[in-house]
Design an enzyme around this catalytic site. Sequence first.
Site, PDB file in Angstrom:
ATOM      1  CE  LYS A 235      -1.106  -3.475  -2.303  1.00 20.74           C
ATOM      2  NZ  LYS A 235      -0.078  -3.794  -1.317  1.00 20.74           N
ATOM      3  CE  LYS A 288      -1.385   0.511  -1.707  1.00 23.41           C
ATOM      4  NZ  LYS A 288      -0.451  -0.334  -1.040  1.00 23.41           N
TER       5      LYS A 288
HETATM    6  C1  PBG Z   1       3.051  -3.694   0.268  1.00 22.92           C
HETATM    7  C2  PBG Z   1       2.522  -2.368  -0.074  1.00 22.92           C
HETATM    8  C3  PBG Z   1       2.642  -1.638  -1.265  1.00 22.92           C
HETATM    9  C4  PBG Z   1       2.055  -0.398  -1.031  1.00 22.92           C
HETATM   10  C5  PBG Z   1       1.596  -0.409   0.273  1.00 22.92           C
HETATM   11  N1  PBG Z   1       1.866  -1.639   0.827  1.00 22.92           N
HETATM   12  C6  PBG Z   1       3.326  -1.940  -2.514  1.00 22.92           C
HETATM   13  C7  PBG Z   1       2.909  -2.993  -3.410  1.00 22.92           C
HETATM   14  O1  PBG Z   1       1.903  -3.661  -3.227  1.00 22.92           O
HETATM   15  O2  PBG Z   1       3.671  -3.216  -4.332  1.00 22.92           O
HETATM   16  C8  PBG Z   1       1.984   0.723  -2.024  1.00 22.92           C
HETATM   17  C9  PBG Z   1       1.870   2.070  -1.437  1.00 22.92           C
HETATM   18  C10 PBG Z   1       2.189   3.184  -2.361  1.00 22.92           C
HETATM   19  O3  PBG Z   1       2.380   3.033  -3.576  1.00 22.92           O
HETATM   20  O4  PBG Z   1       2.251   4.304  -1.851  1.00 22.92           O
HETATM   21  N2  PBG Z   1       2.582  -4.757  -0.454  1.00 22.92           N
END
Ligand code: PBG
Length: 363
Positions: A235, A288
């Site tokens: 991520k 992601k």
């Molecule tokens: C929680 C999380 C996030 C997303 C999914 N789980 C946000 C972040 O890390 O700030 C992002 C999903 C999206 O942008 O559609 N940490």
Amino acid sequence: MAFPATRLRRLRRTGALRSMVRETWLTPENFVYPLFVCPGDGVRKEVRSMPGVFNLSVDETVKEAREAHSLGVPALILFGLPEKKDEVASGAWDENGIVQRAARAIKAEVPEMVVIGDVCLCEYMSHGHCGVVRSSHGPRSVGAAAREASVVAVKRGGVAKAADAAAAKLAQQPEYEIVNDATLELLAKTSVSLARAGVDVIAPSDMMDGRVGAIRKALDEARFENTPILSYAAKFSSAFYGPFREAADSAPQFGDRRSYQMDGANIREAMREIALDIEEGADMVMVKPAMPYLDVIAAARERFDVPIAAYQVSGEYAMIEAAARNNWIDRDRVILESLTSIRRAGASVIVTYHAKEAARLLS
Ligand code: PBG
């Protein structure tokens, strides 16, 4: 054999020929549809930066689940907007938390639906970070920071600027720390509580080190040894999450997420993250965002044999919707083309806000 014996256009002449030789197929069976559950009754509030995406109360979430199911979308991933936030993310692991209630309701009404629980603390923390925050004083002394900064300033040719540079350097020192190991306990607790509420798959998205192992252990001890883990393994710290933070009300109140989410420039490190999560027991791994990181998806597909998921995030969705609203792109075709590119790169599972729409387009 080259031209004129070879003419690649021969197999592009008709729709039937084109689909006969098509290499990548998109079907709704791989789609996961994200939902944002909020308190109240009959609430369906559109997210400003994500037209077509809503904050839904539990009753409305069930309706949405039913509709997605009828369109052939097999899975949901749930995010929660709790009634109140605090410093220990109580709302995340509360047996009666918003996602726990939504999961129970969905499993009661639409039992075939696969319910995935996003495990992260940012939505439930008053400060909006994904872990426990503790104030900290930088590991370096004031003198060391000043010395380093003045060397930089002198190199730039301005001794006079050294003092300013030293001050700026000190200001950059984080005064807080996201504490890794203390966060693991809360993540494990949250996962068990979600599994108890009927969540089928646990999906940690916090990026703490060791969380997959901690969650696996806690699930096993609570006799949820059959509950799989889909880890957000790679991520990246991404500006494409902007609209999500509005949807989930989870923007950090200070600082950013760069001390735990990955640097977008690093693919080798992404492979290490994935390898570690698999070693710790992840059943599936996620990359992601999706489209800006297709190379990471492809590399992961080459290297690992677990199913690879990809998350087409809020910013990717928002860009498509915004351009379509201006009639700058053909919305339907762009939706399918973007999802096809993610599949072609090697993702078997795709999390997308366009899940319902894409399923409709494919039927
Ligand atoms: C929680 C999380 C996030 C997303 C999914 N789980 C946000 C972040 O890390 O700030 C992002 C999903 C999206 O942008 O559609 N940490």
